[in-house]
Design an enzyme around this catalytic site. Structure first.
Site, PDB file in Angstrom:
ATOM      1  N   LYS A  32     111.053 -46.091  42.735  1.00  0.00           N
ATOM      2  CA  LYS A  32     112.144 -46.694  43.487  1.00  0.00           C
ATOM      3  C   LYS A  32     113.417 -46.724  42.655  1.00  0.00           C
ATOM      4  O   LYS A  32     114.491 -46.324  43.119  1.00  0.00           O
ATOM      5  CB  LYS A  32     111.732 -48.117  43.898  1.00  0.00           C
ATOM      6  N   ARG A 103     112.809 -56.341  43.620  1.00  0.00           N
ATOM      7  CA  ARG A 103     111.850 -55.384  44.170  1.00  0.00           C
ATOM      8  C   ARG A 103     111.043 -54.751  43.053  1.00  0.00           C
ATOM      9  O   ARG A 103     111.553 -54.481  41.979  1.00  0.00           O
ATOM     10  CB  ARG A 103     112.590 -54.264  44.916  1.00  0.00           C
ATOM     11  N   GLY A 112     103.404 -51.493  49.670  1.00  0.00           N
ATOM     12  CA  GLY A 112     103.016 -52.886  49.845  1.00  0.00           C
ATOM     13  C   GLY A 112     102.222 -53.477  48.703  1.00  0.00           C
ATOM     14  O   GLY A 112     101.798 -54.621  48.772  1.00  0.00           O
ATOM     15  N   MET A 114     103.212 -54.386  45.795  1.00  0.00           N
ATOM     16  CA  MET A 114     103.944 -55.471  45.151  1.00  0.00           C
ATOM     17  C   MET A 114     105.119 -55.872  46.022  1.00  0.00           C
ATOM     18  O   MET A 114     105.869 -55.027  46.488  1.00  0.00           O
ATOM     19  CB  MET A 114     104.410 -55.024  43.780  1.00  0.00           C
ATOM     20  N   ARG A 376     112.089 -41.766  49.134  1.00  0.00           N
ATOM     21  CA  ARG A 376     110.957 -41.279  48.341  1.00  0.00           C
ATOM     22  C   ARG A 376     110.308 -40.135  49.100  1.00  0.00           C
ATOM     23  O   ARG A 376     110.516 -39.990  50.307  1.00  0.00           O
ATOM     24  CB  ARG A 376     109.936 -42.391  48.111  1.00  0.00           C
ATOM     25  N   HIS A 490     103.060 -51.178  58.605  1.00  0.00           N
ATOM     26  CA  HIS A 490     102.209 -51.089  57.416  1.00  0.00           C
ATOM     27  C   HIS A 490     100.968 -50.268  57.710  1.00  0.00           C
ATOM     28  O   HIS A 490     100.609 -49.355  56.971  1.00  0.00           O
ATOM     29  CB  HIS A 490     101.829 -52.499  56.961  1.00  0.00           C
ATOM     30  N   ARG A 596      69.194 -21.977  47.860  1.00  0.00           N
ATOM     31  CA  ARG A 596      67.997 -22.634  47.340  1.00  0.00           C
ATOM     32  C   ARG A 596      66.847 -22.247  48.251  1.00  0.00           C
ATOM     33  O   ARG A 596      66.903 -22.496  49.456  1.00  0.00           O
ATOM     34  CB  ARG A 596      68.162 -24.147  47.358  1.00  0.00           C
ATOM     35  N   ARG A 652      68.203 -18.165  44.432  1.00  0.00           N
ATOM     36  CA  ARG A 652      67.492 -18.780  43.309  1.00  0.00           C
ATOM     37  C   ARG A 652      66.004 -18.859  43.614  1.00  0.00           C
ATOM     38  O   ARG A 652      65.614 -19.281  44.709  1.00  0.00           O
ATOM     39  CB  ARG A 652      68.030 -20.180  43.045  1.00  0.00           C
ATOM     40  N   GLU A 779      71.525 -24.095  32.955  1.00  0.00           N
ATOM     41  CA  GLU A 779      71.469 -25.519  33.260  1.00  0.00           C
ATOM     42  C   GLU A 779      70.736 -26.354  32.225  1.00  0.00           C
ATOM     43  O   GLU A 779      70.610 -27.553  32.366  1.00  0.00           O
ATOM     44  CB  GLU A 779      70.900 -25.749  34.660  1.00  0.00           C
ATOM     45  N   SER A 798      75.062 -18.312  36.098  1.00  0.00           N
ATOM     46  CA  SER A 798      75.662 -19.256  37.036  1.00  0.00           C
ATOM     47  C   SER A 798      75.403 -20.652  36.494  1.00  0.00           C
ATOM     48  O   SER A 798      74.246 -21.051  36.332  1.00  0.00           O
ATOM     49  CB  SER A 798      75.044 -19.082  38.419  1.00  0.00           C
ATOM     50  N   GLY A 800      74.642 -24.198  36.470  1.00  0.00           N
ATOM     51  CA  GLY A 800      74.133 -25.235  37.373  1.00  0.00           C
ATOM     52  C   GLY A 800      74.505 -26.572  36.760  1.00  0.00           C
ATOM     53  O   GLY A 800      73.750 -27.173  36.013  1.00  0.00           O
ATOM     54  N   THR A 801      75.722 -27.019  37.083  1.00  0.00           N
ATOM     55  CA  THR A 801      76.249 -28.163  36.344  1.00  0.00           C
ATOM     56  C   THR A 801      75.631 -29.503  36.748  1.00  0.00           C
ATOM     57  O   THR A 801      75.845 -30.495  36.066  1.00  0.00           O
ATOM     58  CB  THR A 801      77.780 -28.237  36.486  1.00  0.00           C
ATOM     59  N   ASN A 802      74.880 -29.532  37.849  1.00  0.00           N
ATOM     60  CA  ASN A 802      74.200 -30.795  38.171  1.00  0.00           C
ATOM     61  C   ASN A 802      73.138 -31.082  37.116  1.00  0.00           C
ATOM     62  O   ASN A 802      73.115 -32.144  36.501  1.00  0.00           O
ATOM     63  CB  ASN A 802      73.540 -30.728  39.549  1.00  0.00           C
ATOM     64  N   ASP A 803      72.260 -30.096  36.914  1.00  0.00           N
ATOM     65  CA  ASP A 803      71.225 -30.290  35.903  1.00  0.00           C
ATOM     66  C   ASP A 803      71.800 -30.302  34.490  1.00  0.00           C
ATOM     67  O   ASP A 803      71.351 -31.051  33.635  1.00  0.00           O
ATOM     68  CB  ASP A 803      70.162 -29.191  36.014  1.00  0.00           C
ATOM     69  N   CYS A 865      77.736 -23.192  40.155  1.00  0.00           N
ATOM     70  CA  CYS A 865      77.183 -23.484  41.475  1.00  0.00           C
ATOM     71  C   CYS A 865      76.792 -24.945  41.620  1.00  0.00           C
ATOM     72  O   CYS A 865      76.139 -25.331  42.572  1.00  0.00           O
ATOM     73  CB  CYS A 865      76.003 -22.580  41.776  1.00  0.00           C
ATOM     74  N   TYR A 885      83.838 -16.754  39.452  1.00  0.00           N
ATOM     75  CA  TYR A 885      83.831 -17.418  40.750  1.00  0.00           C
ATOM     76  C   TYR A 885      83.365 -18.869  40.643  1.00  0.00           C
ATOM     77  O   TYR A 885      82.756 -19.267  39.649  1.00  0.00           O
ATOM     78  CB  TYR A 885      82.931 -16.668  41.748  1.00  0.00           C
TER      79      TYR A 885
HETATM   80  P1  ADP Z   1     108.410 -51.951  49.625  1.00  0.00           P
HETATM   81  O1  ADP Z   1     108.120 -51.205  48.399  1.00  0.00           O
HETATM   82  O2  ADP Z   1     107.304 -52.818  50.089  1.00  0.00           O
HETATM   83  O3  ADP Z   1     108.993 -51.089  50.683  1.00  0.00           O
HETATM   84  P2  ADP Z   1     111.097 -52.812  49.150  1.00  0.00           P
HETATM   85  O4  ADP Z   1     111.559 -53.368  47.876  1.00  0.00           O
HETATM   86  O5  ADP Z   1     111.486 -51.429  49.415  1.00  0.00           O
HETATM   87  O6  ADP Z   1     109.538 -52.993  49.239  1.00  0.00           O
HETATM   88  O7  ADP Z   1     111.723 -53.742  50.217  1.00  0.00           O
HETATM   89  C1  ADP Z   1     111.239 -54.478  51.246  1.00  0.00           C
HETATM   90  C2  ADP Z   1     112.308 -54.479  52.322  1.00  0.00           C
HETATM   91  O8  ADP Z   1     113.480 -55.163  51.881  1.00  0.00           O
HETATM   92  C3  ADP Z   1     112.765 -53.105  52.712  1.00  0.00           C
HETATM   93  O9  ADP Z   1     112.960 -53.069  54.094  1.00  0.00           O
HETATM   94  C4  ADP Z   1     114.055 -52.950  51.976  1.00  0.00           C
HETATM   95  O10 ADP Z   1     114.917 -52.056  52.609  1.00  0.00           O
HETATM   96  C5  ADP Z   1     114.601 -54.353  52.003  1.00  0.00           C
HETATM   97  N1  ADP Z   1     115.524 -54.611  50.902  1.00  0.00           N
HETATM   98  C6  ADP Z   1     115.232 -54.526  49.590  1.00  0.00           C
HETATM   99  N2  ADP Z   1     116.313 -54.802  48.850  1.00  0.00           N
HETATM  100  C7  ADP Z   1     117.317 -55.070  49.707  1.00  0.00           C
HETATM  101  C8  ADP Z   1     118.683 -55.399  49.548  1.00  0.00           C
HETATM  102  N3  ADP Z   1     119.222 -55.499  48.360  1.00  0.00           N
HETATM  103  N4  ADP Z   1     119.414 -55.591  50.662  1.00  0.00           N
HETATM  104  C9  ADP Z   1     118.869 -55.472  51.872  1.00  0.00           C
HETATM  105  N5  ADP Z   1     117.587 -55.172  52.089  1.00  0.00           N
HETATM  106  C10 ADP Z   1     116.806 -54.964  51.016  1.00  0.00           C
HETATM  107 MG    MG Z   2     110.520 -49.987  50.489  1.00  0.00          MG
HETATM  108 MG    MG Z   3      68.890 -27.134  38.797  1.00  0.00          MG
END
Ligand code: ADP
Ligand code: MG
Ligand code: MG
Length: 908
Positions: A32, A103, A112, A114, A376, A490, A596, A652, A779, A798, A800-803, A865, A885
């Site tokens: 981010k 953030r 989601g 963190m 992203r 989500h 086999r 085999r 093997e 060949s 035979g990496t299991n054995d 194999c 192969y």
């Molecule tokens: P996540 O990784 O869970 O998407 P984000 O940090 O991207 O978390 O943000 C959660 C929400 O808050 C997103 O919709 C983001 O656009 C919004 N947000 C984050 N920072 C700001 C900011 N400075 N102003 C307005 N909205 C924000």
């Molecule tokens: Mg986000």
């Molecule tokens: Mg075998």
């Protein structure tokens, strides 16, 4: 990739079309943070802010909070000052307060994992300043109540009391809505919002025993440390495990000036994608809400609206909403704010071209001004991954090498899963319609809670909406349904990321967590009831719906062709039946690396002859029984050779301990005695004789062929006669006969002599010949060490990496379930060596075996194999060793083909 930095900064600022960092610094700034810096650099409007590096997170984990705060505090203060200058507001000021968001952001996006805190800096004094500066009381109180809500749960850890309970704040909000007889949170009055703030603070105090913090700097440090702590939260740990990300990466913290989408009808917030993350289609798409903030769209608080007109019309059709109603109630951003839309469209174009990949973006509109808050590389389904890579290649945005490397071979698995049988689908009853959030077909039993997904072998998780706590269960379930939320909810985003079928926003579903019921169209479903969901159409279907095998076509087929152009290793398959061979052929296997032969003996009509052979006391008796087996085995080989149409087939010779073939229950022993006209006691004695202490190290592999050469004779005869018969049909098979479990060269020499002798006899009798070769399965560790000796006589190796894994580690494959999971959990092993080839140990033996083999036999054909032949990282290793192969199960063939191409590409 990573730029080396020696400036020792803990804090990197961005904003105002400038930045200390760039996209190349993901490891240090997190995804981010690096992208915020990059966007700022290329002139995309990003609210100013700064990133505290991932290194600080690692230091925090090692040194603790006091040392770290003391060290970075001056830099943080300076960075806040710089935001203050740009925004013309002061952090902690009562009259003109700067509000900020905090953030998280690791190297790779963990949706989601963190949580973010918005509107930080508000308290009972500074809210007055906000009201005075904006003249918008409603907005100020709305921001304040949101801040308390987020801060209390993310930083102070306030959670619902049980899983059946709603979030305590949501409960208060719902209660107030009921009381005021309103449906939307936008309908709250200033007084309502003030009441909420009061009630929220009250419940925080009651539940946590602590008052809500009023000092903005305390709030800020609390939030920063909470982000660091979340790196070691259960959810984050689970996600890391799931994807194999190391613990020491840490997360960065992004602090950024707030921009507000909740300032009225000229404001809003949304999420958009430069292409369709479900199908890969090249259409700009996304969702937004007017007068909303942050996660409102993702959390499904209100029904989000579509950004483009096209998307809006498609959506209305699914939701069965007339065009007139759509236009009035759910207009697209394109219609509602054409200027903003145009600007957004330009940015998405610019960003996709800049990053050369599909982008997933967040934006906010504050009083008619557009801000971009995140970009992203978008998570996508396996199908979208393939289509987007191939399309970008055709559009000339990326080259073949990049296109191939964009493919995560493992993710192709999704495309190889069964799809609904179109005929069965026609007859299926549609019980509800939702949004096609993540394509695929799933049939399973209803569960209402993520932590109960394991209750059934096939479960469908049915929720009002999902939240980050649910990720583990979503991963276990076969499919996901939500009543609320759009295409960017989500549930939808996570489902696409893990390739799980998902239908979101099925508004007709009434879900009651307390009673564990789902009511729709007058019918009540209970936990455990079967439903089917079609993530490609958004249909929710009654009961079980039949599925069928998928096929390679379109972009997937193009990708396979491209892979073959770069791959150096062949991809073969492990197949014991003509049906498996055919599936593998359709997936592009160019040979069989392992057939086999023993599986053929387990069928009812054959097991008897097999047992007769095993129980025979004399060579004559054994030969008699083998004679009965010969035609059956010959016709099996014919079927397989025919399916492979002249591609090489490695067969085999008999491998498992004979003990596996004899009956162990009294009733079947009796039956056998009667069948063979011998006494029950002699059957019992023989079975007891065959019992071994360590069957895996016992009388098996070539030890069978060497003690009972007549078995090798019969099998050789069956193989070669089958090949001769096919030759008459015009199919030229060159069978490769493989001797299993060789440890000493003499074991191989003697078996080869039997094979060659038999071949001579067969060819003489049939007055015809076929080409055949004789090699060995590598093997046992010893075989790899004396490979130079063995290779003097063998045509091919060949692995035979299991054995080989079993014997190198000394772990019994059949008993490792008792300790492997614990080893993985404790970090004694990084991965299950039966799944991912242990390159460090077992890999050495493979290297030694290959090298020594080729020293005495230049050009020796070498393959693998074991199960590892279809595992991408192991395929990479095989390329490095110089194998000819890899061979894997039919459904892994496409994965191995791409992995082989990538291995060849990335070698030089
Ligand atoms: P996540 O990784 O869970 O998407 P984000 O940090 O991207 O978390 O943000 C959660 C929400 O808050 C997103 O919709 C983001 O656009 C919004 N947000 C984050 N920072 C700001 C900011 N400075 N102003 C307005 N909205 C924000
Ligand atoms: Mg986000
Ligand atoms: Mg075998």
């Amino acid at each position: 990739m990573e730029t080396l930095i020696d400036n020792n900064l803990s804090v990197y600022t961005f904003g105002n079309k400038k930045a200390d960092g760039s996209r190349k610094m993901k490891n240090l700034l997190g995804g981010k943070g690096a992208n915020l810096a990059e966007m700022s650099r290329i002139g995309i409007p990003v609210p100013p802010g700064f990133t505290i590096t991932t290194e600080v997170c690692t230091q925090y984990n090692e040194e603790g909070k006091d040392a770290v705060i003391a060290r970075i505090e001056p830099e943080v203060r300076a960075a806040i000052n710089s935001i203050e200058e740009t925004m013309g507001a002061m952090f902690g000021d009562d009259d003109n307060p700067l509000l900020i968001s905090v953030r998280s952001g690791a190297r790779v996006s963990m949706p989601g994992m963190m949580d973010t805190v918005l509107n930080l800096g508000l308290n009972d004094e500074s809210i007055k300043g906000v009201i005075k500066m904006t003249g918008n009381e409603r907005f100020a109180w709305d921001s304040y109540r949101r801040f308390i809500q987020m801060y209390s749960s993310v930083v102070m850890g306030l959670k619902p009391e049980s899983k059946e309970d709603l979030d305590p704040f949501e409960e208060i909000i719902d209660h107030l809505k009921d009381k005021r007889r309103i449906e939307q949170d936008t309908q709250f009055t200033v007084q309502d919002l003030q009441d909420l703030v009061y009630d929220f603070k009250d419940i925080v105090k009651k539940r946590t025993g602590k008052p809500f913090p009023t000092n903005p700097w305390d709030q800020l440090w609390g939030a920063i440390l909470a982000v660091f702590d979340s790196w070691n939260g259960d959810r984050a740990i689970y996600y890391r495990k799931m994807h194999g990300y190391p613990e020491d990466w840490g997360t960065a913290v992004n602090v950024q000036a707030m921009v507000f989408g909740n300032m009225g009808e000229d404001s809003g917030t949304g999420v958009c994608f430069t292409r369709d993350a479900g199908t890969g289609e090249n259409v700009f798409n996304g969702e937004y809400l007017i007068n909303a903030q942050g996660e409102d769209v993702v959390a499904g608080v209100r029904t989000p609206q579509q950004i483009t007109l096209l998307g809006s019309q498609r959506w209305a059709k699914l939701a069965q909403i007339e065009e007139e109603e759509r236009k009035e109630k759910y207009p697209s951003l394109e219609e509602l704010m054409p200027e903003i839309y145009k600007e957004l469209f330009e940015y998405q174009n610019k960003l996709e071209t800049h990053y050369q990949d599909m982008q997933d973006m967040e934006f906010t509109i504050q009083q008619g001004k557009l801000w971009i808050l995140q970009t992203r590389n978008g998570k996508r389904t396996g199908a979208a991954m393939v289509k987007i890579a191939m399309d970008l290649l055709k559009e000339g945005l990326i080259d073949e090498k990049i296109a191939l490397n964009r493919i995560e071979p493992r993710k192709l698995d999704e495309l190889l899963h069964p799809i609904f049988d179109p005929e069965a689908l026609e007859d299926a009853e549609v019980v509800a319609q939702g949004l096609p959030a993540s394509p695929g077909a799933a049939t399973g039993q209803i569960v209402f809670f993520a932590d109960e997904a394991e209750k059934y072998k096939n479960s469908i998780l049915v929720r009002i909406e999902t939240s980050p706590e649910d990720v583990e269960g979503m991963n276990i379930a076969k499919g996901i349904v939500t009543a609320r939320g759009g295409m960017t909810s989500h549930a939808a985003v996570v489902a696409r990321g893990i390739g799980k079928c998902c239908v979101s926003g099925a508004g007709a579903l009434k879900i009651n967590y307390k009673n564990r019921t789902l009511t729709v169209g007058g019918h009540e479903y209970h936990e455990g009831d079967w439903i089917s969901i079609n993530g490609s159409t958004g249909n929710i279907l009654e009961g079980k719906v039949a599925t069928k095998e998928p096929e390679l076509s379109g972009e997937f087929a193009e990708l396979m062709k491209l892979s073959d152009a770069y791959a150096q290793m062949e991809v073969r398959t492990n197949a014991d039946t003509p049906k498996d061979a055919e599936i593998a052929r359709s997936f592009g296997a160019t040979g069989i690396g392992l057939t086999r032969t023993e599986h053929m003996f387990f069928e009812v009509d054959r097991i008897k002859a097999m047992r007769e052979m095993i129980l025979a006391d004399t060579i004559k008796g054994r030969k008699q029984a083998l004679k009965e087996l010969l035609p059956m085995q010959r016709s099996d080989f014919e079927g397989i050779f025919r399916a492979m149409k002249g591609y090489p087939v490695t067969v085999r010779l008999l491998d498992p301990p004979l003990h596996e073939f004899v009956p162990h229950q009294l009733a079947t022993q009796k039956e056998l005695a009667e069948d063979l006209h011998i006494s029950l006691s002699s059957v019992k004695t023989k079975v007891a004789e065959l019992e071994e202490f360590n069957p895996m190290l016992g009388h098996r592999g070539c030890r069978l062929g060497n003690t009972y050469p007549e078995i090798t004779e019969m099998q050789t005869q069956a193989i070669l006669e089958a090949a001769l018969n096919l030759k008459k049909e015009g199919i030229n098979t060159k069978p490769e006969i493989m001797v299993p479990l060789v440890g000493t060269v003499e074991e191989f020499i003697q078996q080869k002599a039997v094979i060659d002798q038999t071949a001579e006899e067969v060819f003489k009798r049939r007055k015809d010949t076929v080409e055949y070769s004789v090699g060995t399965m590598m093997e046992t560790p010893r075989a790899t060490l004396v490979a130079d000796e063995i290779a003097k006589y063998a045509d091919f190796f060949s692995f035979g990496t299991n054995d080989l894994t079993q014997m190198t580690f000394g772990y019994s494959r059949d008993d490792s379930g008792k300790f492997l999971p614990i080893y993985l959990q404790k970090g004694i092993l990084k991965a299950d060596p039966f799944e991912i080839l242990d390159q460090e140990g077992v890999g050495q033996l493979i290297e030694i075996g290959t090298q020594r083999g080729r020293e005495s036999h230049p050009g020796l054909k070498v393959g693998i194999c074991g199960e590892h032949g279809g595992e991408p990282s192991s395929v990479g290793f095989c390329q490095k060793v110089g194998m000819n192969y890899v061979s894997c199960s039919p459904f892994r063939v496409p994965i191995a083909r791409v992995a082989a191409a990538q291995a060849a590409l990335n070698e030089n």
